[in-house]
Write a protein that holds these residues in place. Structure first.
Motif, PDB file in Angstrom:
ATOM      1  N   SER A 126       0.836  -1.204   0.000  1.00  0.00           N
ATOM      2  CA  SER A 126       0.000   0.000   0.000  1.00  0.00           C
ATOM      3  C   SER A 126       0.868   1.251   0.000  1.00  0.00           C
ATOM      4  N   SER A 127       0.356   2.289  -0.669  1.00  0.00           N
ATOM      5  CA  SER A 127       0.962   3.637  -0.655  1.00  0.00           C
ATOM      6  C   SER A 127       2.407   3.647  -1.142  1.00  0.00           C
ATOM      7  N   VAL A 128       2.702   2.812  -2.148  1.00  0.00           N
ATOM      8  CA  VAL A 128       4.023   2.809  -2.778  1.00  0.00           C
ATOM      9  C   VAL A 128       3.870   3.459  -4.146  1.00  0.00           C
ATOM     10  N   LYS A 129       4.595   4.571  -4.365  1.00  0.00           N
ATOM     11  CA  LYS A 129       4.333   5.378  -5.557  1.00  0.00           C
ATOM     12  C   LYS A 129       5.622   5.721  -6.296  1.00  0.00           C
ATOM     13  N   GLY A 130       5.448   5.823  -7.628  1.00  0.00           N
ATOM     14  CA  GLY A 130       6.515   6.313  -8.476  1.00  0.00           C
ATOM     15  C   GLY A 130       7.690   5.395  -8.643  1.00  0.00           C
ATOM     16  N   SER A 131       7.456   4.077  -8.667  1.00  0.00           N
ATOM     17  CA  SER A 131       8.585   3.156  -8.740  1.00  0.00           C
ATOM     18  C   SER A 131       8.192   1.887  -9.481  1.00  0.00           C
ATOM     19  N   SER A 132       9.161   0.988  -9.621  1.00  0.00           N
ATOM     20  CA  SER A 132       8.916  -0.333 -10.181  1.00  0.00           C
ATOM     21  C   SER A 132       8.539  -1.279  -9.049  1.00  0.00           C
ATOM     22  N   ILE A 133       7.433  -2.006  -9.218  1.00  0.00           N
ATOM     23  CA  ILE A 133       6.916  -2.876  -8.162  1.00  0.00           C
ATOM     24  C   ILE A 133       6.700  -4.267  -8.753  1.00  0.00           C
ATOM     25  N   VAL A 134       7.461  -5.259  -8.264  1.00  0.00           N
ATOM     26  CA  VAL A 134       7.329  -6.651  -8.711  1.00  0.00           C
ATOM     27  C   VAL A 134       6.904  -7.480  -7.511  1.00  0.00           C
ATOM     28  N   LEU A 135       5.760  -8.180  -7.632  1.00  0.00           N
ATOM     29  CA  LEU A 135       5.208  -8.993  -6.547  1.00  0.00           C
ATOM     30  C   LEU A 135       4.910 -10.379  -7.089  1.00  0.00           C
ATOM     31  N   ASN A 136       5.518 -11.407  -6.482  1.00  0.00           N
ATOM     32  CA  ASN A 136       5.377 -12.761  -7.005  1.00  0.00           C
ATOM     33  C   ASN A 136       5.290 -13.749  -5.852  1.00  0.00           C
ATOM     34  N   THR A 137       4.196 -14.504  -5.792  1.00  0.00           N
ATOM     35  CA  THR A 137       4.052 -15.573  -4.816  1.00  0.00           C
ATOM     36  C   THR A 137       3.513 -16.809  -5.517  1.00  0.00           C
ATOM     37  N   SER A 138       4.041 -17.979  -5.166  1.00  0.00           N
ATOM     38  CA  SER A 138       3.564 -19.204  -5.795  1.00  0.00           C
ATOM     39  C   SER A 138       2.205 -19.621  -5.252  1.00  0.00           C
ATOM     40  N   ASN A 171      -2.346 -14.862  -1.850  1.00  0.00           N
ATOM     41  CA  ASN A 171      -3.078 -13.749  -2.424  1.00  0.00           C
ATOM     42  C   ASN A 171      -2.203 -12.499  -2.454  1.00  0.00           C
ATOM     43  N   VAL A 172      -2.494 -11.622  -3.411  1.00  0.00           N
ATOM     44  CA  VAL A 172      -1.793 -10.341  -3.515  1.00  0.00           C
ATOM     45  C   VAL A 172      -2.829  -9.224  -3.452  1.00  0.00           C
ATOM     46  N   THR A 173      -2.672  -8.314  -2.486  1.00  0.00           N
ATOM     47  CA  THR A 173      -3.596  -7.201  -2.293  1.00  0.00           C
ATOM     48  C   THR A 173      -2.818  -5.896  -2.379  1.00  0.00           C
ATOM     49  N   THR A 174      -3.288  -4.963  -3.205  1.00  0.00           N
ATOM     50  CA  THR A 174      -2.596  -3.689  -3.379  1.00  0.00           C
ATOM     51  C   THR A 174      -3.574  -2.530  -3.221  1.00  0.00           C
ATOM     52  N   HIS A 175      -3.055  -1.402  -2.754  1.00  0.00           N
ATOM     53  CA  HIS A 175      -3.864  -0.193  -2.551  1.00  0.00           C
ATOM     54  C   HIS A 175      -2.974   1.031  -2.698  1.00  0.00           C
ATOM     55  N   GLU A 176      -3.389   1.940  -3.543  1.00  0.00           N
ATOM     56  CA  GLU A 176      -2.671   3.199  -3.759  1.00  0.00           C
ATOM     57  C   GLU A 176      -1.234   2.962  -4.234  1.00  0.00           C
ATOM     58  N   LEU A 177      -1.136   2.367  -5.419  1.00  0.00           N
ATOM     59  CA  LEU A 177       0.164   2.144  -6.040  1.00  0.00           C
ATOM     60  C   LEU A 177       0.252   2.926  -7.344  1.00  0.00           C
ATOM     61  N   SER A 178       1.470   3.317  -7.707  1.00  0.00           N
ATOM     62  CA  SER A 178       1.700   3.920  -9.012  1.00  0.00           C
ATOM     63  C   SER A 178       3.095   3.562  -9.481  1.00  0.00           C
ATOM     64  N   GLY A 179       3.228   3.356 -10.796  1.00  0.00           N
ATOM     65  CA  GLY A 179       4.524   2.999 -11.361  1.00  0.00           C
ATOM     66  C   GLY A 179       4.389   1.864 -12.347  1.00  0.00           C
ATOM     67  N   ILE A 180       5.468   1.127 -12.536  1.00  0.00           N
ATOM     68  CA  ILE A 180       5.471  -0.071 -13.377  1.00  0.00           C
ATOM     69  C   ILE A 180       5.228  -1.260 -12.464  1.00  0.00           C
ATOM     70  N   ILE A 181       4.074  -1.889 -12.593  1.00  0.00           N
ATOM     71  CA  ILE A 181       3.604  -2.872 -11.614  1.00  0.00           C
ATOM     72  C   ILE A 181       3.453  -4.231 -12.291  1.00  0.00           C
ATOM     73  N   ASP A 182       4.095  -5.242 -11.721  1.00  0.00           N
ATOM     74  CA  ASP A 182       4.065  -6.608 -12.257  1.00  0.00           C
ATOM     75  C   ASP A 182       3.709  -7.554 -11.112  1.00  0.00           C
ATOM     76  N   ILE A 183       2.523  -8.178 -11.195  1.00  0.00           N
ATOM     77  CA  ILE A 183       2.019  -9.026 -10.111  1.00  0.00           C
ATOM     78  C   ILE A 183       1.706 -10.410 -10.665  1.00  0.00           C
ATOM     79  N   LYS A 184       2.147 -11.446  -9.928  1.00  0.00           N
ATOM     80  CA  LYS A 184       1.857 -12.813 -10.353  1.00  0.00           C
ATOM     81  C   LYS A 184       1.680 -13.717  -9.146  1.00  0.00           C
ATOM     82  N   THR A 185       0.664 -14.584  -9.199  1.00  0.00           N
ATOM     83  CA  THR A 185       0.497 -15.670  -8.246  1.00  0.00           C
ATOM     84  C   THR A 185       0.013 -16.899  -9.004  1.00  0.00           C
TER      85      THR A 185
END
Length: 223
Positions: free
Chosen positions: A158-170, A173-187
């Motif tokens: 939450s509240s992570v802005k202006g950056s590259s964000i990579v989130l990966n879990t095998s 669950n992945v929950t996000t709130h108030e993000l901005s940037g280049i966002i790559d999410i995988k589960t």
């Protein structure tokens, strides 16, 4: 108490403080604090427990590699350093061989990139009951790229802005709130929830749903 880590530190110390577990008096909780003279090191669990609060300075990117985490939390904050809180505890009743889980948390700060990695050896036999807690939380300043990967566990950002964000879990669950940037999410097995997210967005799950609310994106891929 919080320990601050600086590149120019010339003093190194290690303090362990045992605190009685209010739930089970027979298994103490160990809080570890460190200051460092180098930019690489580790913390080891004592009596199958590790409680850690640490501040890292001069960080421009955060990488975390986990194995079996209950939850990984990343929060943006008004600060100029990176705060990490780690809470690990393993409990067992009955016959356990060996009694120590051999859990260790490694860190490296190189070229302003902070890498945190947890490792454990499950070479033990349990006849009875066991439980495990493994929670990590980061607080970051703005414009800090984040790369989070774990074999098992939920990720909340939450509240992570202006950056590259990579989130990966095998498995999780992945929950996000108030993000901005280049966002790559995988589960592979889990749900993805996006709210108030803007930028270039990729969100993929093999077995689960993707829920998106208040999305602003020039380029996105969700499935």
């Amino acid at each position: 108490d919080v320990t601050e880590i600086k590149n120019d530190s010339i003093h190194s110390s290690h303090v362990n403080t045992q605190v009685v577990d209010p739930i089970n008096n027979s298994i103490p909780i160990v809080k570890q604090e460190k200051t460092f003279s180098s930019n690489i090191g580790s913390w080891k669990a004592i009596n199958n427990a590790l409680k850690l609060d640490t501040v890292f300075t001069q960080v421009k990117k955060v990488i975390f590699r986990g194995q079996h985490n209950d939850k990984i939390s990343v929060k943006g904050a008004v600060r100029n350093n990176v705060l990490m809180h780690y809470d690990f505890e393993f409990k067992a009743k009955g016959l356990v061989k060996p009694k120590e889980l051999n859990f260790e948390l490694f860190y490296e700060l190189k070229d302003s990139v902070l890498t945190i990695q947890s490792k454990r050896k499950r070479t033990f036999v349990i006849v009875g009951y066991s439980s495990e807690k493994d929670f990590v939380e980061f607080e970051l300043p703005e414009n800090i790229p984040v790369d989070i990967q774990t074999s098992n566990g939920d990720i909340e950002v939450s509240s992570v802005k202006g950056s590259s964000i990579v989130l990966n879990t095998s498995y999780g669950n992945v929950t996000t709130h108030e993000l901005s940037g280049i966002i790559d999410i995988k589960t592979n097995y889990g749900e993805i929830k996006l709210k108030d997210v803007s930028g270039k967005i990729k969100a993929f799950t093999n077995y689960g749903n993707v829920e998106a609310k208040k999305i602003t994106s020039l380029e996105y891929c969700m499935r």
